[in-house]
Write a protein that holds these residues in place. Structure first.
Motif: not given
Ligand code: A2P
Length: 276
Positions: A37-39, A200-203
């Motif tokens: 829903d975002r991309l 991934t950062t949130r899953e």
């Molecule tokens: P995070 O989930 O920790 O914020 P977005 O969809 O908000 O543009 O983010 C895309 C990805 O980039 C997410 O996985 C996010 O991690 C990561 N991200 C956001 N800010 C930074 C940063 N300053 N350095 C590295 N990765 C980042």
């Protein structure tokens, strides 16, 4: 007395049509694919006269207003492609993307005539390995570059990193990689030389964390079995959100890399992933 001519015409069916602004290509949407829903990504026809370098961006808009809103979009297709591909975020109240996300095949997208940008191989001095560091839709210019044989003429190895919040957001990049591997032209030239590293950062996933942390703690190198970033051999391109650009730029600068541009090629280049 004749009524003054207006730019706005009303057809019999009461469909309002705005004139196409001068110096703009009006192109037809060929396909649209929604990932989350975002991309979403979409492809449009390419005007014969339109030239660009893989990695550049162009301004696009919709013919839905007398003064259309234009936004910068990285071109995701390579310079040799017959069509133009874009990978976009959907911003619910974004002046362009709130409407753009509704496009269907056959619709018109406006595109300005000139492409530009710093994520081009000519803005980098020669090197062995090219690291492309992306988050979110920041992968778009790299989708162009990894499908361009020129990239492999300049670099022996290409390492594309892509970090998103969850796995569904990584799918565009995974498809890109599979497509490149199976492409008769690119598959052969990129074989054994193109690496795709996604996190991934949130899953929960096999590889988790921001790319900044994975570079700092050495996990990127350990996972890939490669030597660390070194300005003597490596070049870096960075595309993502503003805060990501800032952090990755600081990180590579701390490793001794200097920023380049087309006028002054050097060891790394940066471009913001566009939203709107
Ligand atoms: P995070 O989930 O920790 O914020 P977005 O969809 O908000 O543009 O983010 C895309 C990805 O980039 C997410 O996985 C996010 O991690 C990561 N991200 C956001 N800010 C930074 C940063 N300053 N350095 C590295 N990765 C980042």
């Amino acid at each position: 007395m004749q009524p003054a001519a207006t730019a706005l015409k009303t057809t019999d069916a009461e469909v309002r049509q705005f004139p196409i602004p001068a110096n703009v290509h009006a192109e037809t949407v060929v396909s649209v694919k929604h990932y989350t829903d975002r991309l979403f990504s979409f492809r449009i026809t390419r005007p014969q006269s339109f030239r660009f370098r893989s990695g550049e961006f162009v301004m696009i808009g919709l013919p839905n207003a007398e003064k259309p809103v234009f936004r910068a979009y990285s071109i995701a297709s390579p310079a040799w492609d017959d069509e133009i591909e874009f990978f976009s975020i959907k911003v619910p109240d974004g002046p362009l993307t709130s409407e753009l996300q509704k496009i269907q095949p056959g619709d018109t997208v406006l595109m300005r005539q000139k492409a530009t940008g710093t994520l081009v191989v000519d803005a980098l001095t020669p090197g062995k390995r090219l690291f492309m560091i992306s988050t979110g839709t920041g992968i778009a210019p790299f989708a162009s570059l990894v499908r361009d044989p020129d990239t492999y003429e300049k670099f022996e190895e290409v390492i594309l990193t892509h970090t998103c919040r969850d796995h569904a957001e990584l799918r565009y990049g995974e498809e890109l990689f599979d497509q490149a591997a199976n492409d008769p032209l690119i598959g052969e030239v990129a074989a054994g030389r193109l690496t795709h590293y996604c996190t991934t950062t949130r899953e929960i996933s096999p590889r988790m964390g921001r790319i900044t942390r994975l570079i700092e703690n050495g996990k990127l190198y350990a996972d890939l079995g490669i030597p660390p970033l070194d300005p003597a051999t490596d070049r870096v391109m960075i595309c993502g959100s503003m805060s990501m650009l800032k952090d990755v730029k600081e990180l590579v600068e701390s490793l001794g890399f200097t920023e380049g541009s087309l006028n002054h090629p050097a060891e790394f280049v940066v471009e913001r992933a566009f939203v709107g």
